[in-house]
Design an enzyme around this catalytic site. Structure first.
Site, PDB file in Angstrom:
ATOM      1  N   GLY A   6      89.431  18.038  14.148  1.00 45.82           N
ATOM      2  CA  GLY A   6      90.333  17.792  15.284  1.00 45.82           C
ATOM      3  C   GLY A   6      91.327  18.901  15.664  1.00 45.82           C
ATOM      4  O   GLY A   6      91.621  19.884  14.999  1.00 45.82           O
ATOM      5  N   GLU A   8      95.358  19.744  17.364  1.00 48.48           N
ATOM      6  CA  GLU A   8      96.728  19.370  18.072  1.00 48.48           C
ATOM      7  C   GLU A   8      97.154  20.580  18.891  1.00 48.48           C
ATOM      8  O   GLU A   8      97.247  21.683  18.291  1.00 48.48           O
ATOM      9  CB  GLU A   8      97.704  19.174  16.755  1.00 48.48           C
ATOM     10  CG  GLU A   8      97.017  18.123  15.591  1.00 48.48           C
ATOM     11  CD  GLU A   8      98.030  18.366  14.603  1.00 48.48           C
ATOM     12  OE1 GLU A   8      99.222  18.348  14.580  1.00 48.48           O
ATOM     13  OE2 GLU A   8      97.201  18.800  13.330  1.00 48.48           O
ATOM     14  N   GLU A  10     100.549  21.696  21.244  1.00 51.92           N
ATOM     15  CA  GLU A  10     101.817  21.553  21.814  1.00 51.92           C
ATOM     16  C   GLU A  10     101.681  22.403  23.135  1.00 51.92           C
ATOM     17  O   GLU A  10     101.525  23.624  23.048  1.00 51.92           O
ATOM     18  CB  GLU A  10     102.914  21.990  20.605  1.00 51.92           C
ATOM     19  CG  GLU A  10     102.994  21.358  19.434  1.00 51.92           C
ATOM     20  CD  GLU A  10     103.925  21.988  18.416  1.00 51.92           C
ATOM     21  OE1 GLU A  10     104.788  22.590  19.038  1.00 51.92           O
ATOM     22  OE2 GLU A  10     103.592  21.798  17.198  1.00 51.92           O
ATOM     23  N   TYR A  89     102.073  12.344  22.673  1.00 53.72           N
ATOM     24  CA  TYR A  89     103.361  12.144  22.336  1.00 53.72           C
ATOM     25  C   TYR A  89     104.288  13.310  22.521  1.00 53.72           C
ATOM     26  O   TYR A  89     103.875  14.592  22.734  1.00 53.72           O
ATOM     27  CB  TYR A  89     103.529  11.796  20.765  1.00 53.72           C
ATOM     28  CG  TYR A  89     103.227  12.721  19.440  1.00 53.72           C
ATOM     29  CD1 TYR A  89     104.096  13.147  18.961  1.00 53.72           C
ATOM     30  CD2 TYR A  89     101.987  13.312  19.858  1.00 53.72           C
ATOM     31  CE1 TYR A  89     103.890  14.136  17.793  1.00 53.72           C
ATOM     32  CE2 TYR A  89     101.610  14.172  18.482  1.00 53.72           C
ATOM     33  CZ  TYR A  89     102.386  14.502  17.773  1.00 53.72           C
ATOM     34  OH  TYR A  89     102.283  15.413  16.703  1.00 53.72           O
ATOM     35  N   ASP A  91     106.333  15.971  20.633  1.00 48.58           N
ATOM     36  CA  ASP A  91     106.790  16.830  19.439  1.00 48.58           C
ATOM     37  C   ASP A  91     107.799  17.917  19.397  1.00 48.58           C
ATOM     38  O   ASP A  91     107.392  18.860  19.956  1.00 48.58           O
ATOM     39  CB  ASP A  91     105.430  17.380  18.983  1.00 48.58           C
ATOM     40  CG  ASP A  91     105.473  17.897  17.294  1.00 48.58           C
ATOM     41  OD1 ASP A  91     106.474  17.551  16.555  1.00 48.58           O
ATOM     42  OD2 ASP A  91     104.945  18.868  16.978  1.00 48.58           O
ATOM     43  N   SER A  98      97.063  15.403  20.364  1.00 48.18           N
ATOM     44  CA  SER A  98      96.217  15.590  19.035  1.00 48.18           C
ATOM     45  C   SER A  98      94.878  14.740  19.303  1.00 48.18           C
ATOM     46  O   SER A  98      94.830  13.593  19.584  1.00 48.18           O
ATOM     47  CB  SER A  98      97.019  14.676  18.160  1.00 48.18           C
ATOM     48  OG  SER A  98      98.153  15.485  17.754  1.00 48.18           O
ATOM     49  N   ASN A 165      92.342  20.778  12.237  1.00 48.25           N
ATOM     50  CA  ASN A 165      92.306  20.007  10.993  1.00 48.25           C
ATOM     51  C   ASN A 165      90.822  20.033  10.771  1.00 48.25           C
ATOM     52  O   ASN A 165      90.091  19.556  11.565  1.00 48.25           O
ATOM     53  CB  ASN A 165      92.889  18.582  11.588  1.00 48.25           C
ATOM     54  CG  ASN A 165      94.544  18.964  11.781  1.00 48.25           C
ATOM     55  OD1 ASN A 165      95.260  19.042  11.032  1.00 48.25           O
ATOM     56  ND2 ASN A 165      94.616  18.816  13.245  1.00 48.25           N
ATOM     57  N   ARG A 247      93.055  17.221   4.062  1.00 49.86           N
ATOM     58  CA  ARG A 247      92.701  17.696   5.137  1.00 49.86           C
ATOM     59  C   ARG A 247      93.474  19.226   5.433  1.00 49.86           C
ATOM     60  O   ARG A 247      94.665  19.499   5.145  1.00 49.86           O
ATOM     61  CB  ARG A 247      93.499  16.970   6.189  1.00 49.86           C
ATOM     62  CG  ARG A 247      93.631  17.419   7.634  1.00 49.86           C
ATOM     63  CD  ARG A 247      94.191  16.433   8.726  1.00 49.86           C
ATOM     64  NE  ARG A 247      95.798  15.982   8.206  1.00 49.86           N
ATOM     65  CZ  ARG A 247      96.730  16.542   8.906  1.00 49.86           C
ATOM     66  NH1 ARG A 247      96.947  17.271   9.955  1.00 49.86           N
ATOM     67  NH2 ARG A 247      98.048  16.371   8.730  1.00 49.86           N
ATOM     68  N   HIS A 249      95.089  21.638   7.307  1.00 51.64           N
ATOM     69  CA  HIS A 249      95.935  21.734   8.393  1.00 51.64           C
ATOM     70  C   HIS A 249      96.243  23.372   8.854  1.00 51.64           C
ATOM     71  O   HIS A 249      97.069  23.927   8.250  1.00 51.64           O
ATOM     72  CB  HIS A 249      97.329  21.106   8.186  1.00 51.64           C
ATOM     73  CG  HIS A 249      98.171  20.827   9.307  1.00 51.64           C
ATOM     74  ND1 HIS A 249      99.518  21.464   9.474  1.00 51.64           N
ATOM     75  CD2 HIS A 249      98.247  20.241  10.471  1.00 51.64           C
ATOM     76  CE1 HIS A 249     100.129  21.233  10.337  1.00 51.64           C
ATOM     77  NE2 HIS A 249      99.181  20.580  11.322  1.00 51.64           N
TER      78      HIS A 249
END
Length: 520
Positions: A6, A8, A10, A89, A91, A98, A165, A247, A249
């Site tokens: 997946g 993420e 920003e 959300y 961050d 995400s 990820n 995971r 990252h």
């Protein structure tokens, strides 16, 4: 089980009519407005399973020993679980999307692109509330019009992330994984770079480079994501069964508009991890100075820079990527598609980098800017900086990327219909189905959620479900149950009968005693 993955993202955020307004406030407006106008869900994020400072190398810099309780619309940390199983959300000072967990690179592309639609909807929701003279945030004025960009730099020295990820086996030797991935991460920017005007963290030197993020990495390996960034990040926060999985990252990539860049970024990396776990040796590709080389590769638009290898050879980034490609093996149709496209792009880049301007972000952007340079515009002209920024605008009416797509000058992979559906519907073959479908069907009864948990309200109290196994609670497992349940009481009873029982089932009379730690 596939290799679940997946992204993420920003996003950059601004308010052109009020440039001094805090992005923390505006990001909160975006998230809370979206939650109010679309999902109705006001769930908290369940931080109990979070451990962002746990390091794969064996230590934990935990900042707190008690689980924080954060309201879902709190300024600076607002949160919502979307109907597609993603997390939207705030961050730091950015709205972050995400994506839900998916089992292949194609779905990862689709759900990454769906984040742009969710952001566009949030912008529209804020505008609708503002037009009515309403503010979704207490004690704050209505939000002015928002602009959202899928980029990684603010032009003032700050960089924000586009993280990937990848689930991998805990049995995999992290040192072997790291050393095998570093030359790949340094080299892959020639395919996945988003392009950037300015050289250096603050853009102190005029010029164009391949990657938005390359200048911000200072170490080979690090736990940090905002300062002293490492090419390989060491966070050990699996968001899965920690006995069996870790995971990866990955913070070293750019945010991409191009479907080809996104698809290859995820698909190539997945294949390389597959090869590492299959015992393929990449130790001959170790670099003398990876931190310096990631910048050299990014600054060289000709793609001829020779990277110095520890065994004495000198290879350019295309050479290194060809060696990685030769050693990976497809296990399904998506992998085969990745390998074919990977080879096609390498051949085009070797012939003429600009021959990929219909496929890749950095060359598409460079072609636009070069057109002005060829007409005598100086590389430091502010109008070129505007092109750099407008390329990443997520508003199709303003975005240069979307203009190229409309004109047939940029190829896409996923259809608009697929992406629109992914913005609403969770992936069918991961636990994200449960998270998204339950959030959509019972928004008022979701108390809290995370990647690994879901806490539901029912007539007798609350029930906390562990969703540790990423390939469980899929549409096949629970889709019919969710659709046929009229209440959370019925849902919980049906799940319990199928052996998907909650790990905490709290009745009304002892609810305050037992459940309080889980209400995040």
């Amino acid at each position: 089980m596939g290799r679940f993955m997946g992204t993420e993202t920003e996003y950059g955020i601004s308010t052109p009519t009020q440039p001094g307004l805090s992005p923390i406030i505006t990001s909160t407006h975006a998230v809370v407005a979206y939650a109010a106008m679309n999902t109705g869900a006001r769930s908290r994020w369940d931080y109990e399973e979070e451990s962002p400072l746990k390091d794969t190398r064996g230590f934990d810099l935990r900042r707190y020993h008690t689980v924080p309780v954060v309201e879902p619309d709190a300024v600076g940390v607002a949160n919502v679980v979307t109907s597609n199983g993603a997390r939207f959300y705030v961050d730091h000072a950015h709205p972050e999307y995400s994506s839900p967990e998916v089992s292949n690179a194609y779905d990862a592309l689709v759900y990454d692109a769906a984040g742009d639609l969710i952001m566009r909807k949030a912008v529209a929701d804020v505008a609708e509330l503002t037009a009515q003279g309403l503010s979704i945030l207490k004690h704050h004025d209505p939000c002015p019009p928002l602009k959202i960009y899928k980029n990684n730099v603010d032009g003032k020295g700050a960089s924000y992330g586009a993280h990937e990820n990848y689930q991998y086996s805990r049995k995999t030797d992290f040192a072997v994984l790291t050393q095998a991935l570093i030359p790949f991460f340094v080299s892959r920017n020639v395919i996945i770079g988003a392009g950037r005007l300015g050289i250096g963290e603050t853009g102190e030197r005029a010029g164009f480079q391949i990657s938005q993020r390359a200048d911000y990495f200072h170490q080979e390996i690090s736990l940090e994501t905002t300062l002293n960034r490492g090419i390989v990040n060491t966070r050990d926060e699996p968001h899965a069964n920690a006995v069996h999985f870790r995971r990866l990252h990955t913070i070293v990539g750019d945010a991409n508009m191009s479907h080809t860049s996104t698809f290859l970024k995820l698909g190539m990396t997945k294949l390389v991890i597959d090869a590492i776990e299959d015992g393929v040796d990449f130790s001959d590709l170790r670099l003398v100075d990876p931190v310096a080389e990631i910048k050299h590769v990014s600054h060289d638009l000709s793609l001829t820079h020779q990277l110095q290898l520890r065994d004495g050879r000198a290879l350019n980034a295309l050479d290194i990527l060809r060696l990685y490609r030769e050693r990976v093996v497809a296990v399904d149709d998506v992998d085969e598609r990745v390998i074919a496209l990977w080879g096609k792009v390498l051949d085009l880049l070797a012939d003429d980098p600009l021959s990929t301007s219909h496929l890749l972000d950095w060359t598409a952007k460079w072609a636009l800017i070069k057109g002005y340079l060829d007409r005598g515009v100086d590389i430091a002209d502010p109008k070129l900086q505007l092109i750099d920024l407008q390329y990443a605008d997520i508003d199709p009416a303003k975005s240069l990327y979307h203009a190229l797509v409309r004109k047939g000058r940029m190829e896409t992979i996923a259809s608009e219909e697929e992406i629109a559906r992914a913005a609403e519907v969770p992936p069918a073959d991961s636990r994200a189905w449960f998270r998204g479908a339950v959030s959509a069907r019972f928004p008022d009864d979701v108390i809290a959620a995370s990647w690994q948990t879901m806490i539901l309200k029912h007539s007798g109290g609350t029930a906390r479900f562990q969703t540790t196994e990423v390939d469980k609670l899929t549409r096949e497992h629970v889709g019919e149950i969710i659709d046929s349940s009229a209440t959370t009481d019925e849902l919980i009873a049906a799940l319990t009968a199928l052996d998907f029982a909650p790990d905490h089932y709290v009745t009304h009379h002892n609810k305050s005693h037992i459940n309080k730690p889980h209400q995040h």
